[in-house]
Design an enzyme around this catalytic site. Structure first.
Site, short mmCIF file in Angstrom:
data_model
loop_
_atom_site.label_atom_id
_atom_site.label_comp_id
_atom_site.label_asym_id
_atom_site.label_seq_id
_atom_site.Cartn_x
_atom_site.Cartn_y
_atom_site.Cartn_z
N SER A 160 52.95 29.43 38.90
CA SER A 160 54.01 30.27 38.34
C SER A 160 55.35 29.66 38.74
O SER A 160 55.42 28.86 39.69
CB SER A 160 53.90 31.67 38.94
OG SER A 160 55.06 32.44 38.68
N TYR A 192 52.61 37.68 46.34
CA TYR A 192 52.35 36.98 45.06
C TYR A 192 53.05 35.63 45.04
O TYR A 192 52.43 34.60 44.73
CB TYR A 192 52.81 37.84 43.88
CG TYR A 192 52.60 37.14 42.56
CD1 TYR A 192 51.32 36.94 42.04
CD2 TYR A 192 53.68 36.62 41.84
CE1 TYR A 192 51.12 36.26 40.85
CE2 TYR A 192 53.49 35.95 40.64
CZ TYR A 192 52.20 35.76 40.15
OH TYR A 192 52.02 35.08 38.96
N1 LIG Z 1 52.13 36.78 32.60
C1 LIG Z 1 53.05 36.30 33.42
O1 LIG Z 1 54.22 36.70 33.40
C2 LIG Z 1 52.68 35.20 34.37
C3 LIG Z 1 53.70 34.39 34.90
C4 LIG Z 1 53.37 33.38 35.79
C5 LIG Z 1 52.05 33.17 36.14
N2 LIG Z 1 51.08 33.97 35.63
C6 LIG Z 1 49.69 33.74 36.04
O2 LIG Z 1 48.89 33.55 34.91
C7 LIG Z 1 47.54 33.85 35.24
C8 LIG Z 1 46.91 34.67 34.13
O3 LIG Z 1 47.53 35.94 34.09
P1 LIG Z 1 47.92 36.66 32.73
O4 LIG Z 1 49.39 36.69 32.66
O5 LIG Z 1 47.17 36.10 31.60
O6 LIG Z 1 47.46 38.14 33.10
P2 LIG Z 1 46.36 39.11 32.48
O7 LIG Z 1 46.58 39.29 31.02
O8 LIG Z 1 46.39 40.32 33.35
O9 LIG Z 1 44.99 38.33 32.69
C9 LIG Z 1 44.38 38.24 33.94
C10 LIG Z 1 42.95 37.77 33.76
O10 LIG Z 1 42.36 37.63 35.06
C11 LIG Z 1 41.16 38.40 35.12
N3 LIG Z 1 41.03 38.96 36.45
C12 LIG Z 1 41.89 39.79 37.08
N4 LIG Z 1 41.42 40.13 38.28
C13 LIG Z 1 40.22 39.49 38.41
C14 LIG Z 1 39.23 39.46 39.43
N5 LIG Z 1 39.36 40.18 40.55
N6 LIG Z 1 38.12 38.71 39.24
C15 LIG Z 1 37.96 38.00 38.09
N7 LIG Z 1 38.86 37.99 37.09
C16 LIG Z 1 39.97 38.74 37.25
C17 LIG Z 1 41.32 39.49 34.06
O11 LIG Z 1 40.07 39.88 33.52
P3 LIG Z 1 39.21 41.17 33.98
O12 LIG Z 1 40.14 42.32 34.06
O13 LIG Z 1 38.18 41.26 32.89
O14 LIG Z 1 38.62 40.78 35.29
C18 LIG Z 1 42.10 38.75 32.98
O15 LIG Z 1 41.21 38.03 32.15
C19 LIG Z 1 47.58 34.52 36.61
O16 LIG Z 1 47.19 33.61 37.61
C20 LIG Z 1 49.04 34.89 36.78
O17 LIG Z 1 49.43 34.95 38.12
C21 LIG Z 1 51.36 34.97 34.74
#
Ligand SMILES: NC(=O)c1ccc[n+]([C@@H]2O[C@H](COP(=O)([O-])OP(=O)(O)OC[C@H]3O[C@@H](n4cnc5c(N)ncnc54)[C@H](OP(=O)(O)O)[C@@H]3O)[C@@H](O)[C@H]2O)c1
Length: 256
Positions: A136, A149
């Site tokens: 991130s 985080y």
């Molecule tokens: N969106 C942003 O603003 C942003 C910015 C910077 C970095 N990121 C990073 O991008 C990555 C993806 O996040 P996203 O933005 O796509 O969020 P998201 O839409 O909430 O997706 C998160 C994914 O992780 C899975 N997950 C969550 N907890 C889990 C667990 N305990 N075990 C296994 N799977 C789990 C969820 O599936 P289930 O609920 O089915 O388990 C979902 O598929 C993360 O590492 C996040 O830190 C996001």
């Protein structure tokens, strides 16, 4: 023979965008997440490739090892590992639930590290493989109000950049790409409770962010920060005193 990509957090957001990108290029997939129904739905929607899933809560100790053991039992070789699953939480460190924060460390750091540990040796044996670790823009400075985080993402960036050097002399190359998105429209915002914050007022679309990560992986790039404004922020954070960068991170974590 088709290559296989393992994607954690494949059921929504960036992970699901990666699913579509890899599928479009003919990769077979191993999907990891907790929501079995969504995993089943995704499997059913991609008929032209082999899609398998491991339903697993990666925030539980040993979960990553269990995922690896299931893959081994099925005789699947992973060509591309996408360590994407992760979450954040907004609030003062001492006021947030400690178990949730420990689970965050387990998911964002430990599961990512363990999956890499178990899958890298075969990549080395086969003289090839690709890893995408999702960090991130939070990786580049301390993050008051999301202290754990931001620290987990600093780990992901540091760990991944170190691995790049460790694997750099391997014939046919293993590449490690760290994807550093800024705020992106996924479920992350509601899970972390950051949707009404200043930082989330200009969130990017998840398909664009994942595509930039995917293209960077194909080129074997080390680090990709998505979005012009985010690149400016990261550049500034590198030159500002850490205390000033932390104050700015605290300001943008505040509600609008
Ligand atoms: N969106 C942003 O603003 C942003 C910015 C910077 C970095 N990121 C990073 O991008 C990555 C993806 O996040 P996203 O933005 O796509 O969020 P998201 O839409 O909430 O997706 C998160 C994914 O992780 C899975 N997950 C969550 N907890 C889990 C667990 N305990 N075990 C296994 N799977 C789990 C969820 O599936 P289930 O609920 O089915 O388990 C979902 O598929 C993360 O590492 C996040 O830190 C996001």
């Amino acid at each position: 023979m088709s290559k296989t990509a393992l994607i954690t957090g494949a059921t929504s957001g960036l992970g699901y965008e990666f699913v579509k990108l890899f599928a479009a290029d003919g990769y077979n997939l191993v999907l990891v997440a907790r929501n079995k129904q969504k995993l089943e739905e995704i499997k059913q929607s991609f008929r032209s490739i082999d899609v398998r899933f491991v339903c697993k809560d990666l925030s539980v100790p040993n979960a990553a090892k269990e995922v690896f053991e299931e893959i081994e039992e099925q005789g699947i070789y992973i060509d591309v590992l996408v360590n994407n699953a992760g979450f954040g939480l907004l609030g003062n460190f001492d006021e947030l639930d400690i178990q949730k924060q420990v689970n965050m460390i387990q998911l964002n750091i430990t599961a990512l590290t363990e999956l890499t540990y178990y899958l890298l040796p075969k990549m080395k044996q086969k003289h090839g493989g690709k890893i995408i670790n999702v960090a991130s823009t939070a990786a580049f400075q301390p993050g008051p109000l999301m202290a754990v985080y931001y620290a987990t993402k600093a780990y992901v960036l540091s760990f991944s950049e170190a691995l790049v050097e460790e694997v750099s002399d391997i014939e046919n190359s293993i590449t490690v790409t760290t994807l550093c998105p800024g705020p992106t429209k996924t479920n992350f915002g509601s899970v972390a409770n950051v949707e009404g914050t200043k930082m989330f007022s200009n969130a990017m679309n998840s398909d664009i962010v994942a595509k930039q990560g995917y293209e960077a992986m194909k080129k074997g790039k080390r680090v990709v920060v998505t979005g012009g404004m985010n690149r400016v922020g990261v550049f500034a954070a590198k030159f500002l005193p850490r205390s000033t960068a932390a104050k700015m991170a605290k300001f943008v974590a505040g509600k609008k």
